[in-house]
Design an enzyme around this catalytic site. Structure first.
Site, PDB file in Angstrom:
ATOM      1  N   ARG A 241      21.615 -68.025  22.711  1.00 42.11           N
ATOM      2  CA  ARG A 241      21.507 -67.527  24.087  1.00 42.11           C
ATOM      3  C   ARG A 241      22.791 -66.846  24.552  1.00 42.11           C
ATOM      4  NH1 ARG A 241      16.555 -68.899  25.163  1.00 42.11           N
ATOM      5  NH2 ARG A 241      15.783 -70.750  24.116  1.00 42.11           N
TER       6      ARG A 241
ATOM      7  N   HIS B   4      18.011 -66.417  11.848  1.00 45.98           N
ATOM      8  CA  HIS B   4      17.427 -65.870  13.078  1.00 45.98           C
ATOM      9  C   HIS B   4      18.525 -65.259  13.949  1.00 45.98           C
ATOM     10  CE1 HIS B   4      14.896 -65.383  16.531  1.00 45.98           C
ATOM     11  NE2 HIS B   4      13.898 -66.102  16.033  1.00 45.98           N
TER      12      HIS B   4
ATOM     13  N   HIS C  41      13.943 -60.816  16.934  1.00 53.47           N
ATOM     14  CA  HIS C  41      12.939 -60.309  17.868  1.00 53.47           C
ATOM     15  C   HIS C  41      13.245 -58.843  18.111  1.00 53.47           C
ATOM     16  CE1 HIS C  41      12.297 -64.614  19.664  1.00 53.47           C
ATOM     17  NE2 HIS C  41      12.156 -64.565  18.349  1.00 53.47           N
TER      18      HIS C  41
ATOM     19  N   GLU D 185      10.112 -59.884  13.784  1.00 53.59           N
ATOM     20  CA  GLU D 185       9.178 -60.961  14.104  1.00 53.59           C
ATOM     21  C   GLU D 185       8.005 -60.443  14.936  1.00 53.59           C
ATOM     22  OE1 GLU D 185      11.026 -64.545  15.417  1.00 53.59           O
ATOM     23  OE2 GLU D 185       9.129 -65.459  16.037  1.00 53.59           O
TER      24      GLU D 185
ATOM     25  N   ASP E 106       4.834 -65.054  13.185  1.00 57.32           N
ATOM     26  CA  ASP E 106       4.920 -66.294  13.957  1.00 57.32           C
ATOM     27  C   ASP E 106       3.503 -66.645  14.432  1.00 57.32           C
ATOM     28  OD1 ASP E 106       5.122 -68.011  16.319  1.00 57.32           O
ATOM     29  OD2 ASP E 106       7.291 -67.716  16.160  1.00 57.32           O
TER      30      ASP E 106
ATOM     31  N   GLU F 126       9.234 -74.096  14.191  1.00 63.78           N
ATOM     32  CA  GLU F 126      10.039 -73.925  15.409  1.00 63.78           C
ATOM     33  C   GLU F 126       9.358 -74.698  16.526  1.00 63.78           C
ATOM     34  OE1 GLU F 126       9.535 -69.592  15.523  1.00 63.78           O
ATOM     35  OE2 GLU F 126      11.692 -69.430  15.198  1.00 63.78           O
TER      36      GLU F 126
HETATM   37 ZN    ZN Z   1       8.325 -68.038  20.194  1.00 60.19          ZN
HETATM   38 FE    FE Z   2       9.288 -67.491  15.922  1.00 62.77          FE
HETATM   39 FE    FE Z   3      11.826 -66.039  16.891  1.00 63.14          FE
END
Ligand code: ZN
Ligand code: FE
Ligand code: FE
Length: 273
Positions: free
Chosen positions: A37, A67, A107, A142, A175, A255
């Site tokens: 973050r 990630h 992402h 992703e 995902d 996750e």
């Molecule tokens: Zn998510």
């Molecule tokens: Fe994910």
């Molecule tokens: Fe992710």
């Protein structure tokens, strides 16, 4: 046999993560390359990387799936913030050279009003630039839930990025929570969704999976993860996924909202499906 793992804390270094993975029955794992973050990254320690590489080989781990930070938005509207994000991506790929041959997933980003096409162009430009160094890492985009102005909620958007980058070093991480929330019905028609993925992107580009149940119903575009079997996907869906011939050999990362014990339990569940 299958490669199953979860997100682990990188704060103790790479070798410590391999130890933790072994202790919960994992043979792959994910970790954030920096504060998820924020943008701060840990000091690099080459000896730790070498130790981890030797352990991964000794214990026959599958490919790891690092990630990128959630804050890394390659298609944000502000040019300065965009350039900063592109620099973070480049630094992350360079850092991944400490663990050569693994995946780096991120992402794609949120275009926050400039439109999907502009967003795709920015993401592709940043990727192209970072990939010119040829670091020993494969980058994965992703699949997203399509929340707000998120890019990557449709397979066509990921395909457009892949085409614009035009590198064999880029693939996709699917995902399960995100695609279901995004409107791809892997609960009642997994084969149909995979056929669609193959038609639009090509299944050869599917390199890893995030296994998450979802707190929300189909096509909700929400992205709230749930423990396996406790959400709208259900254990039967995961049984079909982990046994599917097109998926079963890919690294699968949990996750789900869990502590380490919970992850150990879910990895055991996956192995028994
Ligand atoms: Zn998510
Ligand atoms: Fe994910
Ligand atoms: Fe992710």
């Amino acid at each position: 046999m299958g490669y199953y793992g979860c997100h682990l804390s990188a704060s103790g270094g790479y070798a410590a993560m391999v130890e933790t993975a072994l202790s919960i029955g994992a043979n792959t794992f994910a970790f954030f390359t920096r504060n998820p973050r924020g943008s701060k990254a840990k000091k690099e320690d080459p000896a730790d990387g070498e130790r981890a590489v030797a352990m991964l080989r000794e214990h026959r781990f599958g490919t790891l799936v690092a990630h990128g930070a959630y804050t890394m938005n390659l298609c944000t509207a502000d040019p300065e913030a965009r350039a900063f994000a592109a620099g973070v991506l480049e630094d992350d790929l360079r850092r991944m050279a400490a663990l050569p041959g693994n995946f780096y997933n991120f992402h794609p980003g949120s275009h926050v009003g400039q439109g999907t096409e502009a967003g795709i162009d920015y993401i592709a430009a940043a990727l192209k630039s970072a990939l010119r160094h040829d670091y020993p890492v494969t980058v994965l985009l992703e699949t997203m839930a399509g929340k707000g102005s998120e890019i990557g909620g449709r397979f066509e958007e990921l395909k457009a990025i892949l085409d614009a980058v035009g590198s064999d070093n880029v693939g996709v991480c699917l995902d399960t929570c995100h695609v279901y929330d995004g409107g791809y019905d892997i609960v009642s028609d997994l084969d149909g969704v995979l056929a669609e993925f193959d038609r639009v992107i090509g299944l050869d580009k599917l390199r890893a999976l995030h296994l998450n149940d979802s707190k929300n119903p189909f096509a909700s575009h929400k992205d709230r993860h749930e423990r396996l079997g406790e959400g709208s996907l259900g254990l039967e869906t995961f049984r079909r996924i982990v046994n599917h011939p097109a998926l079963k050999d890919k690294p699968m990362i949990l996750e789900t909202p869990n502590d380490l014990e919970g992850y150990a339990r879910e990895i055991a569940i996956l192995r028994n499906l």
